[in-house]
Design an enzyme around this catalytic site. Sequence first.
Site, PDB file in Angstrom:
ATOM      1  N   THR A 210      81.968  42.314  89.178  1.00 46.38           N
ATOM      2  CA  THR A 210      82.632  42.113  87.896  1.00 46.38           C
ATOM      3  C   THR A 210      83.262  40.732  87.803  1.00 46.38           C
ATOM      4  O   THR A 210      83.618  40.123  88.807  1.00 46.38           O
ATOM      5  CB  THR A 210      83.742  43.164  87.671  1.00 46.38           C
ATOM      6  OG1 THR A 210      84.718  43.047  88.713  1.00 46.38           O
ATOM      7  CG2 THR A 210      83.169  44.560  87.627  1.00 46.38           C
ATOM      8  N   ASN A 212      86.548  39.212  86.670  1.00 49.09           N
ATOM      9  CA  ASN A 212      87.917  39.662  86.438  1.00 49.09           C
ATOM     10  C   ASN A 212      88.658  38.606  85.631  1.00 49.09           C
ATOM     11  O   ASN A 212      88.812  37.474  86.088  1.00 49.09           O
ATOM     12  CB  ASN A 212      88.627  39.894  87.770  1.00 49.09           C
ATOM     13  CG  ASN A 212      87.911  40.923  88.626  1.00 49.09           C
ATOM     14  OD1 ASN A 212      88.008  42.108  88.388  1.00 49.09           O
ATOM     15  ND2 ASN A 212      87.155  40.440  89.612  1.00 49.09           N
ATOM     16  N   GLU A 259      87.982  43.861  83.580  1.00 49.06           N
ATOM     17  CA  GLU A 259      86.872  43.560  84.482  1.00 49.06           C
ATOM     18  C   GLU A 259      85.555  43.828  83.771  1.00 49.06           C
ATOM     19  O   GLU A 259      85.311  44.946  83.318  1.00 49.06           O
ATOM     20  CB  GLU A 259      86.945  44.436  85.731  1.00 49.06           C
ATOM     21  CG  GLU A 259      88.272  44.368  86.481  1.00 49.06           C
ATOM     22  CD  GLU A 259      88.340  45.436  87.552  1.00 49.06           C
ATOM     23  OE1 GLU A 259      88.057  45.120  88.725  1.00 49.06           O
ATOM     24  OE2 GLU A 259      88.650  46.602  87.204  1.00 49.06           O
TER      25      GLU A 259
END
Length: 313
Positions: A210, A212, A259
């Site tokens: 992901t 972030n 995320e």
Amino acid sequence: MADRAHIVTGLEAVEPAPSVVSVGFFDGVHRGHQTIIRRAAKAAADEGVRSAVVTFDRHPMEVVKPGSQPKLLMTPRRRAAALAEQGVDLVVVLSFDDELRHRSPAAFVDLVAAGALRARRVVVGVNFRFGHKAAGDLATLAELGPMRGFTAEGVSLLELDGTVISSTEIRAAVERGDVRRAARMLGRPHTVDGIVIRGDRRGVALGFPTANLQVDPRLALPLAGVYAGRFALPAGGSHPCVTNVGHQPTFGGTDLQVEAHLLDWDGDLYGTTGTVEFHHRLRDERRFAGPDDLVAQIRRDVEEARRLLDAHG
């Protein structure tokens, strides 16, 4: 009309010239705001003069009553850029400070409309208020205008399903997770900007890396949950994504995080500015028994996101 306006900070940066002016904070630059600004741009084109939008660097309540200001639908930078895309020639960003706050309606008009902008017409929403303690309104503008060389025009508020489109209504929709309704009022998906920072890398370990985002705490975030949308890359273009807004309850998290897992994409985004668009709410955030259950759910989330984005965008 200009394809994209020139953006300046402060009236001292404005070259004196006749203008049609629209004024407001314009948080979200939603469909109602767009109606006002495009009306001003058309009037300017009809009169053969410059079109200008005047906005402010912070929400007025941040100065009038610190701590009472609402969450913002846009960063100041994104708001100025969105205003610049509305077919006007000039966007002026003023510092909303204590001095501006205490100006009487007449003094406010002298600064904003009768100075370098040399307003021929001032176009605002019919609910526009200005000056110390919001004492000025559309009738005040109409009264003050003739001796300063401009006329005032009020634009009726736009409605959606019988509800007036407003930043407050959009903010409420976002905060309850109804991003589809927010998009209908905005005229585009709700977006959140942030710097991509290094997280705990749990997404990598789970097979779903992901990006972030470190988000400005002033911004309105959707209700905690999982969303389908798109991630705009700093170099241009965007990718479909699944974004979790929440606290990672499966792993005992406490801090709110944003995320985004970019589908079918591999690369390093650390340190860049990313933008998440929220198109569809997939589900609530919840705690899973363990990583395996979480991974199985993420796979289902990805498939549902693909289906929705392919069908509806």
